[in-house]
Design a protein around this motif. Structure first.
Motif, PDB file in Angstrom:
ATOM      1  N   THR A 244       0.841  -1.209   0.000  1.00 59.91           N
ATOM      2  CA  THR A 244       0.000   0.000   0.000  1.00 59.91           C
ATOM      3  C   THR A 244       0.876   1.259   0.000  1.00 59.91           C
ATOM      4  OG1 THR A 244      -0.200  -0.074   2.419  1.00 59.91           O
ATOM      5  CG2 THR A 244      -1.951  -1.131   1.168  1.00 59.91           C
ATOM      6  N   VAL A 245       2.027   1.166  -0.662  1.00 59.64           N
ATOM      7  CA  VAL A 245       2.992   2.269  -0.657  1.00 59.64           C
ATOM      8  C   VAL A 245       2.370   3.540  -1.240  1.00 59.64           C
ATOM      9  CG1 VAL A 245       5.126   3.091  -1.739  1.00 59.64           C
ATOM     10  CG2 VAL A 245       5.089   0.868  -0.622  1.00 59.64           C
ATOM     11  N   THR A 246       1.634   3.407  -2.323  1.00 65.96           N
ATOM     12  CA  THR A 246       1.127   4.600  -2.988  1.00 65.96           C
ATOM     13  C   THR A 246      -0.371   4.776  -2.736  1.00 65.96           C
ATOM     14  OG1 THR A 246       2.925   4.401  -4.590  1.00 65.96           O
ATOM     15  CG2 THR A 246       1.136   5.796  -5.258  1.00 65.96           C
ATOM     16  N   SER A 247      -0.909   4.051  -1.764  1.00 66.53           N
ATOM     17  CA  SER A 247      -2.320   4.252  -1.433  1.00 66.53           C
ATOM     18  C   SER A 247      -2.540   4.752  -0.009  1.00 66.53           C
ATOM     19  CB  SER A 247      -3.129   2.975  -1.694  1.00 66.53           C
ATOM     20  OG  SER A 247      -2.554   1.839  -1.109  1.00 66.53           O
ATOM     21  N   LEU A 248      -1.711   4.344   0.931  1.00 68.84           N
ATOM     22  CA  LEU A 248      -1.987   4.653   2.345  1.00 68.84           C
ATOM     23  C   LEU A 248      -2.168   6.156   2.578  1.00 68.84           C
ATOM     24  CD1 LEU A 248      -2.225   3.302   5.190  1.00 68.84           C
ATOM     25  CD2 LEU A 248       0.153   3.958   5.549  1.00 68.84           C
ATOM     26  N   GLY A 249      -3.298   6.501   3.149  1.00 68.81           N
ATOM     27  CA  GLY A 249      -3.583   7.891   3.500  1.00 68.81           C
ATOM     28  C   GLY A 249      -4.196   8.695   2.373  1.00 68.81           C
TER      29      GLY A 249
ATOM     30  N   CYS B 103       4.999   3.659   2.922  1.00 73.00           N
ATOM     31  CA  CYS B 103       6.140   4.560   3.043  1.00 73.00           C
ATOM     32  C   CYS B 103       5.666   5.850   3.688  1.00 73.00           C
ATOM     33  CB  CYS B 103       6.743   4.838   1.674  1.00 73.00           C
ATOM     34  SG  CYS B 103       5.688   5.891   0.653  1.00 73.00           S
ATOM     35  N   SER B 104       6.606   6.719   3.998  1.00 70.53           N
ATOM     36  CA  SER B 104       6.250   7.973   4.663  1.00 70.53           C
ATOM     37  C   SER B 104       6.041   9.124   3.692  1.00 70.53           C
ATOM     38  CB  SER B 104       7.347   8.345   5.675  1.00 70.53           C
ATOM     39  OG  SER B 104       8.643   8.262   5.098  1.00 70.53           O
ATOM     40  N   GLN B 105       6.591   9.014   2.469  1.00 66.92           N
ATOM     41  CA  GLN B 105       6.773  10.194   1.611  1.00 66.92           C
ATOM     42  C   GLN B 105       5.708  10.390   0.541  1.00 66.92           C
ATOM     43  OE1 GLN B 105       8.666   7.448   1.494  1.00 66.92           O
ATOM     44  NE2 GLN B 105       9.090   6.859  -0.605  1.00 66.92           N
ATOM     45  N   LYS B 106       4.591   9.710   0.643  1.00 62.18           N
ATOM     46  CA  LYS B 106       3.552   9.869  -0.384  1.00 62.18           C
ATOM     47  C   LYS B 106       2.267  10.382   0.272  1.00 62.18           C
ATOM     48  CE  LYS B 106       5.932   6.653  -3.350  1.00 62.18           C
ATOM     49  NZ  LYS B 106       5.889   5.587  -4.342  1.00 62.18           N
ATOM     50  N   GLY B 107       1.305   9.522   0.490  1.00 59.66           N
ATOM     51  CA  GLY B 107       0.041   9.967   1.072  1.00 59.66           C
ATOM     52  C   GLY B 107       0.179  10.572   2.455  1.00 59.66           C
TER      53      GLY B 107
ATOM     54  N   LEU C 226       0.742  12.051  10.681  1.00 60.12           N
ATOM     55  CA  LEU C 226      -0.459  11.263  10.973  1.00 60.12           C
ATOM     56  C   LEU C 226      -1.492  12.092  11.734  1.00 60.12           C
ATOM     57  CD1 LEU C 226       1.279   7.915  11.989  1.00 60.12           C
ATOM     58  CD2 LEU C 226      -0.047   8.325   9.900  1.00 60.12           C
ATOM     59  N   ARG C 227      -1.020  12.967  12.596  1.00 61.30           N
ATOM     60  CA  ARG C 227      -1.940  13.854  13.328  1.00 61.30           C
ATOM     61  C   ARG C 227      -2.699  14.749  12.344  1.00 61.30           C
ATOM     62  NH1 ARG C 227      -2.254  19.021  15.086  1.00 61.30           N
ATOM     63  NH2 ARG C 227      -0.216  19.633  14.267  1.00 61.30           N
ATOM     64  N   LEU C 228      -1.970  15.312  11.386  1.00 57.37           N
ATOM     65  CA  LEU C 228      -2.604  16.204  10.413  1.00 57.37           C
ATOM     66  C   LEU C 228      -3.614  15.445   9.548  1.00 57.37           C
ATOM     67  CD1 LEU C 228       0.602  18.213   9.448  1.00 57.37           C
ATOM     68  CD2 LEU C 228      -1.416  19.142  10.644  1.00 57.37           C
ATOM     69  N   LEU C 229      -3.266  14.203   9.208  1.00 52.92           N
ATOM     70  CA  LEU C 229      -4.182  13.384   8.410  1.00 52.92           C
ATOM     71  C   LEU C 229      -5.449  13.066   9.205  1.00 52.92           C
ATOM     72  CD1 LEU C 229      -4.780  11.732   5.868  1.00 52.92           C
ATOM     73  CD2 LEU C 229      -3.380   9.878   6.802  1.00 52.92           C
TER      74      LEU C 229
ATOM     75  N   ALA D  55      -9.526  13.150   3.126  1.00 53.31           N
ATOM     76  CA  ALA D  55      -8.263  13.052   2.386  1.00 53.31           C
ATOM     77  C   ALA D  55      -8.462  12.219   1.120  1.00 53.31           C
ATOM     78  CB  ALA D  55      -7.175  12.441   3.271  1.00 53.31           C
ATOM     79  N   TRP D  56      -9.203  11.115   1.259  1.00 54.40           N
ATOM     80  CA  TRP D  56      -9.462  10.273   0.081  1.00 54.40           C
ATOM     81  C   TRP D  56     -10.237  11.063  -0.987  1.00 54.40           C
ATOM     82  CZ3 TRP D  56     -11.711   5.562   3.286  1.00 54.40           C
ATOM     83  CH2 TRP D  56     -10.652   4.935   3.974  1.00 54.40           C
TER      84      TRP D  56
END
Lengths: 394, 394
Positions: free
Chosen positions: B187-192, B209-213, B276-279, B287-288
């Motif tokens: 879910t690298v390019t989907s999470l968040g 990963c941390s750097q996308k969603g 994660l707090r901001l999300l 967000a979705w």
């Protein structure tokens, strides 16, 4: 499946409402992390750029070259692993150990044991030479073990973070050449702060961390591999059993090919570049002297307060001082007092030294006369209350 | 060995004199990293605290809980690996694959191939089902392969960063249960950013990963493991062949025991906590929706410029749009023009799509109407010059 479909209800049970982050400013005088240089922290906060951006590729080259300077090595395979020091530690073994290889680990502290655990996971035949925690190995001891076990790799810890011992390196590399074995050296608590001459010492593999002598936060693991270790990697009969740390793949990204491997932690590398730049500006010799001088004042001060140091002076690490907890003092309570009342962290003991020592780090940005004075004043003013409390309770 | 001995001369050959870091501000519309939220960058720059500091342990719990929310899972083994997304990817396999296990990998892009490479290093019997890059798998295709290969693990990519395809997940988890196999999902390019319902989909293992969603710089790899995968880990006949990523050890640190494993990348986790707090403040559903709405405007705009998208709309990822490079246009020259003249990064193709597509990411903080407008204006004003140049040269 059209994405216009009705989605399930989102479960809110793990949704926590948090305030913005408000971590305190601590002075970190434990075994690491140490405080980072504020310039390094500012570099971390720069907007990321792409991991294949020409400007990032240039920055990678700068980081590699300054790591070579800091380690005093010409090794072309010198780069920060995209993980902490433990990842770089694992990388040294993952790339060079083949199943059945004998790996001789010199264990005189916690991190020797970790090397042994890791090597076994790569199916090495692991052999140990052991010494009490707080001692170093003599050349004669190492030679006897090399003769007995005929290892492919000797793994040694230059700066044992669990004990505060600095392993003398004179002659060790020659012994390893004589016995046709690679020399792997842990420089986690020495790089940038304690003299390290990797090529002169004939070290084939080494690793370190970002958060000690380099004054950067934790998150990168400097790694280096010399020509003899490269040969062993090239001669492997099977792929490196760890994709993420496979140097043959990583070198296609860090080398001139620039083939994508993984998305680099670019911001951590911004910080690392600044940390190494600042170290080079100071000059390695000056940084080593600074750590030595400040440590000597700390040692004299602690002894003048009646405290006993765990390691004889000739073997002491300037970066990490181990102090015997006086009889009757609750070492953990004293540490928590310093943390909660004064915002100051010192470390406790690990393994066989748990409950017996404190570990005081003066590393990188934190190694200053002012910090030494602050620590000595605190030990002088606060420790007696912990002795008295015990006396009253007894 | 007394440290007062004379030291060798320090070799200055690798000592480079550098100016302070001066990376440019880029807009990152490639496949990642994406721009980080400025609040996250500020969190990164906070002074580090100890990895065993009670306040840090509290922060770890917050990160875990918000990752569970973001993934929509109750899994207790949910934590960010101390490496990039690729490290977390490797962790899913390292912990669960035992030599000889059949791992079935569904390959319809670059990252399926990477999963297969990694699984083989853990001595899995790797089997592939393949589809052209740009297509997704049907339930019937997955079921046929499960019946044929009877794997212990089915590895599937939810959001293929190399193609821009979003794999439909309805019914896949039930199939895996029926065939008694674990379901591993990238879910690298989907999470968040794209709907993910890990527990409802009956996914056993996932990474991101941390750097996308999540709008954080690269450097952490969210990882999660459900009860069925935990059972497989506990039943292993040998240690996890990767010390750094061994979840049984990591859980002693991230769980209630708080046993030291490695020195955590505390600053990256400061950033992750803020991201994660901001999300959560925005709300997953919002967000979705935001990603979906902005992507739809981008798609319509690109098509109205006469450009063809590589993936049919029903399978398109809102986070990553793949655009066919028009005949006669030098896709790489156009990318370099955007980067060097406009400070804007878009991605090229990987593997079988190299030279054929551009990859445009609108992820996390970067998914805004303003950025869509900026991108469409640039394609409208700049691309014709590259078409014309070619026409003139022809």
């Amino acid at each position: 499946m059209a994405t216009t479909q009705t989605l399930p209800q989102v479960d809110q049970s793990h949704k926590t409402v948090l305030e913005p982050i408000a971590t305190p400013s601590r002075l970190l005088f434990g075994p690491g992390p140490s405080n980072a240089d504020p310039k390094v922290l500012q570099a971390l906060a720069r907007s990321p750029i792409g991991h294949l951006d020409p400007l990032y590729l240039e920055l990678m080259g700068e980081v590699q070259e300054l790591l070579r300077y800091t380690w005093q090595t010409d090794n072309r395979f010198t780069l920060p692993m995209s993980g902490t020091g433990s990842a770089a530690m694992e990388a040294t073994l993952a790339n060079t150990v083949e199943p059945g290889d004998t790996v001789l680990v010199a264990v005189n502290g916690y991190f020797g044991n970790r090397l042994a655990d890791m090597a076994a996971r790569y199916r090495a035949n692991v052999q140990l030479i052991e010494k009490p925690w707080g001692e170093a190995f003599s050349l004669a001891e190492l030679e006897a073990a090399l003769s007995e076990h005929r290892p492919a790799i000797l793994a040694l810890v230059h700066a044992e973070t669990s004990t505060g011992v600095c392993q003398p390196m004179d002659g060790v590399g020659d012994l390893c050449h004589k016995h046709d074995c690679l020399l792997l050296l842990d420089t986690v608590t020495s790089l940038g702060a304690v003299p390290v001459f990797l090529d002169q010492w004939k070290v084939d593999l080494s690793y370190s961390c970002s958060q000690k002598g380099l004054s950067c936060p934790p998150g990168l693991g400097p790694f280096t591999m010399g020509p003899r270790a490269e040969e062993k990697l090239v001669a492997r009969s099977s792929k490196v059993p760890n994709w993420y740390l496979d140097v043959s793949l990583l070198n296609q990204y860090w080398g001139s090919d620039r083939v994508y491997h993984h998305t680099a932690p670019v911001n951590m590398n911004f910080g690392m570049r600044e940390a190494l730049r600042l170290l080079a500006d100071e000059g390695l010799e000056n940084a080593w002297d600074r750590h030595r001088c400040n440590a000597e004042v700390l040692w004299a001060g602690l002894e003048s307060l009646g405290l006993e140091l765990h390691v004889p002076e000739a073997l002491r690490l300037p970066t990490l001082t181990t102090v015997c907890i006086p009889n009757g003092v609750d070492g953990n309570a004293f540490r928590l007092h310093l943390l909660n009342e004064h915002g100051i962290e010192i470390g406790g003991g690990l393994g066989s030294l748990a409950g017996k020592i404190w570990r005081i780090g003066l590393m990188g940005y934190n190694s200053t006369p002012k910090n030494v004075e602050l620590l000595l004043n605190l030990f002088e003013s606060e420790l007696p209350r912990f002795r008295e409390n015990v006396a009253v309770a007894a």
